[in-house]
Design a protein around this motif. Structure first.
Motif, PDB file in Angstrom:
ATOM      1  N   ASN A 194       2.099 -10.537   5.303  1.00 43.52           N
ATOM      2  CA  ASN A 194       1.498 -10.834   4.273  1.00 43.52           C
ATOM      3  C   ASN A 194       0.507 -12.387   4.424  1.00 43.52           C
ATOM      4  O   ASN A 194      -0.368 -12.826   3.766  1.00 43.52           O
ATOM      5  CB  ASN A 194       2.508 -11.386   3.310  1.00 43.52           C
ATOM      6  N   LEU A 197      -3.230 -12.076   4.217  1.00 48.13           N
ATOM      7  CA  LEU A 197      -3.579 -11.737   2.628  1.00 48.13           C
ATOM      8  C   LEU A 197      -3.479 -12.984   1.627  1.00 48.13           C
ATOM      9  O   LEU A 197      -4.410 -13.043   0.840  1.00 48.13           O
ATOM     10  CB  LEU A 197      -2.779 -10.510   2.333  1.00 48.13           C
ATOM     11  N   TYR A 211      -1.004 -14.403  -4.368  1.00 49.39           N
ATOM     12  CA  TYR A 211      -0.840 -13.114  -3.656  1.00 49.39           C
ATOM     13  C   TYR A 211      -1.312 -11.981  -4.506  1.00 49.39           C
ATOM     14  O   TYR A 211      -1.584 -11.820  -5.740  1.00 49.39           O
ATOM     15  CB  TYR A 211       0.611 -12.981  -2.976  1.00 49.39           C
ATOM     16  N   ASP A 212      -1.663 -10.712  -3.690  1.00 49.10           N
ATOM     17  CA  ASP A 212      -1.976  -9.635  -4.033  1.00 49.10           C
ATOM     18  C   ASP A 212      -0.951  -8.636  -4.799  1.00 49.10           C
ATOM     19  O   ASP A 212      -0.186  -8.098  -4.091  1.00 49.10           O
ATOM     20  CB  ASP A 212      -2.965  -8.884  -3.180  1.00 49.10           C
ATOM     21  N   GLY A 215      -0.471  -5.141  -4.174  1.00 47.11           N
ATOM     22  CA  GLY A 215      -1.511  -4.563  -3.510  1.00 47.11           C
ATOM     23  C   GLY A 215      -2.541  -4.093  -4.220  1.00 47.11           C
ATOM     24  O   GLY A 215      -3.376  -3.176  -4.056  1.00 47.11           O
ATOM     25  N   ALA A 218      -6.323  -4.862  -3.299  1.00 50.90           N
ATOM     26  CA  ALA A 218      -6.519  -3.994  -2.048  1.00 50.90           C
ATOM     27  C   ALA A 218      -6.954  -2.854  -2.221  1.00 50.90           C
ATOM     28  O   ALA A 218      -7.685  -2.049  -1.547  1.00 50.90           O
ATOM     29  CB  ALA A 218      -5.429  -4.521  -0.865  1.00 50.90           C
ATOM     30  N   LEU A 271      -9.591  -7.800   0.938  1.00 53.37           N
ATOM     31  CA  LEU A 271      -8.090  -7.535   1.016  1.00 53.37           C
ATOM     32  C   LEU A 271      -7.728  -6.247   1.562  1.00 53.37           C
ATOM     33  O   LEU A 271      -6.575  -5.987   2.270  1.00 53.37           O
ATOM     34  CB  LEU A 271      -7.473  -7.483  -0.517  1.00 53.37           C
ATOM     35  N   THR A 275      -5.205  -5.535   4.808  1.00 56.36           N
ATOM     36  CA  THR A 275      -4.053  -4.791   4.486  1.00 56.36           C
ATOM     37  C   THR A 275      -3.765  -3.801   5.481  1.00 56.36           C
ATOM     38  O   THR A 275      -3.054  -3.584   5.955  1.00 56.36           O
ATOM     39  CB  THR A 275      -3.774  -4.267   3.044  1.00 56.36           C
TER      40      THR A 275
END
Ligand SMILES: Nc1ncnc2c1ncn2[C@@H]1O[C@H](COP(=O)(O)OP(=O)(O)O)[C@@H](O)[C@H]1O
Ligand SMILES: [Mg+2]
Length: 375
Positions: A194, A197, A211-212, A215, A218, A271, A275
């Protein structure tokens, strides 16, 4: 004592906070038996902003000795403050395993985890075990990985003769342990999980988004193939295990190297590409070094919440069953903390807990130093 409640405390390279994990541990009655462990509860605390920024500076090796010493004690006091806020169930534990914050790791020469244990011991009245890595270094080992004990004894459990599984932690960095009936076959860091990211989304949103989530962003982007190929050229991915990495390899300096390409991209595309870097380097690590491939990969760590990342890994390893530790009754964020609870129990029982074959140490060692309280 056969059964014990132990608190394990972990704060990893992501600097997302401190995980306190209450674990019930049963001592193995003979060297042939495995210990048993059960998850009871977990509680996470975020770092105060100033402490987080000092920890990040320490991890980038930017602090003077005076400031590092202060941070070591401030963090120690913060553990004790958090302890006071834990739900009552935690207070029944007799023992605490405290990993501390890694601020330097250059094994086998040196490793440093800060966060003075005396404050926690004084406030809780409990025995605290900390500094888990040095004894392995003293025997020429890497002092890492050391969550292997928990991965093998507790998570891999009772494997059938021919089966192979991997326990895979997705923290700031990505780490796998490949396990068969015979024990741990291989354990190493595959590269970033991570960290890139997190750093990227934090910098693009000026710290507003940590944080994403799952996800999601992304998943809306497109992979930038030329950039991905350049990133995959990093020498770390070409090295054979044993190997370990950290913020030094996959932190700010890595992103800065690709800054001209990254700043012009849509956030989603950047992103998505980062990823894919994590997913591809994980899949490649299995294909190159973990043959025959394991039947299942059991993911843990915060990255196991990133559904898009898991999907991309599954796409590249279609024949492997993808699971998380939650399927085994352990929340994905509890594993590292629980691993240090188990290591603390082993130190308390005076049973060696390193894996010389995977750390490179010359011999088994008792991991951890003991801080006792007079209360
Ligand atoms: N719901 C989520 N969706 C996507 N990523 C997540 C989620 N929850 C946590 N994470 C990721 O996991 C990281 C924390 O993972 P953790 O296992 O605590 O790592 P470390 O051991 O390095 O502290 C966060 O920084 C974030 O990148
Ligand atoms: Mg964490």
């Amino acid at each position: 004592m056969r059964k014990q409640l132990v608190i394990g405390i972990m704060n990893g390279t992501s600097l997302d906070g401190i995980d306190f994990v209450l674990t019930e541990i049963h001592k193995p009655l003979s060297s042939k038996q495995k210990p048993k462990a059960k998850f009871h509860a977990e509680k996470n605390f975020s770092f105060p902003a100033e402490m987080k920024s000092q920890l990040a500076r320490a991890a980038r090796h930017e602090l003077q000795v005076k400031d590092l010493a202060r941070l070591h004690h401030d963090l120690g006091r913060f553990y004790a403050e958090c302890y006071k806020k834990l739900p009552p169930a935690f207070k029944k534990a007799k023992l605490i395993g405290l990993h501390g914050q890694t601020v330097y790791h250059e094994a086998p020469r040196a490793t440093l985890q800060i966060g003075e244990s005396s404050y926690l011991s004084t406030v809780s009245g409990k025995t605290v075990i900390s500094d888990f890595r040095s004894a392995d270094l003293s025997l020429g080992g890497q002092g890492a990985p050391i969550a292997t004990l928990f991965h093998e004894k507790i998570l891999a459990g009772n494997l059938k003769t021919k089966s192979r599984v991997a326990i895979h932690n997705l923290g700031g960095i990505s780490n796998l342990s490949l396990i068969s009936k015979k024990g741990v076959l291989l354990s190493f860091d595959t590269g970033p999980a991570n960290m890139l990211l997190d750093l990227y989304i934090q910098s693009r949103t000026h710290g507003e988004t940590a944080y994403d989530h799952s996800g999601e962003r992304a998943s809306k982007g497109k992979i930038q193939e030329p950039l991905l190929r350049q990133m995959l050229n990093h020498t770390y991915f070409k090295q054979a295990p044993p190997k370990s990495c950290g913020r030094e390899e996959f932190g700010e300096s890595f992103l800065n190297q690709f800054k001209p390409n990254l700043v012009n991209l849509d956030l989603e595309d950047a992103l998505c590409t980062l990823t894919e870097l994590t997913a591809t380097t994980i899949a490649e690590a299995y294909k190159r070094y973990a043959k025959p491939l394991p039947e299942a990969i059991i993911f843990c760590g915060g990255g196991a919440h990133n559904l898009f990342l898991l999907k991309r890994i599954q796409a590249q390893l279609p024949n492997i069953k993808i699971q998380t530790t939650l399927d085994l009754g352990w929340p994905v964020s509890s594993i590292e903390g629980a691993a240090f609870a188990l290591l603390a129990a082993y130190r308390f029982w005076e049973i060696p807990s390193n894996y010389p074959k995977t750390t490179g140490a010359k011999a088994p060692a008792l991991l951890g130093k003991i801080t006792k309280s007079i209360r």
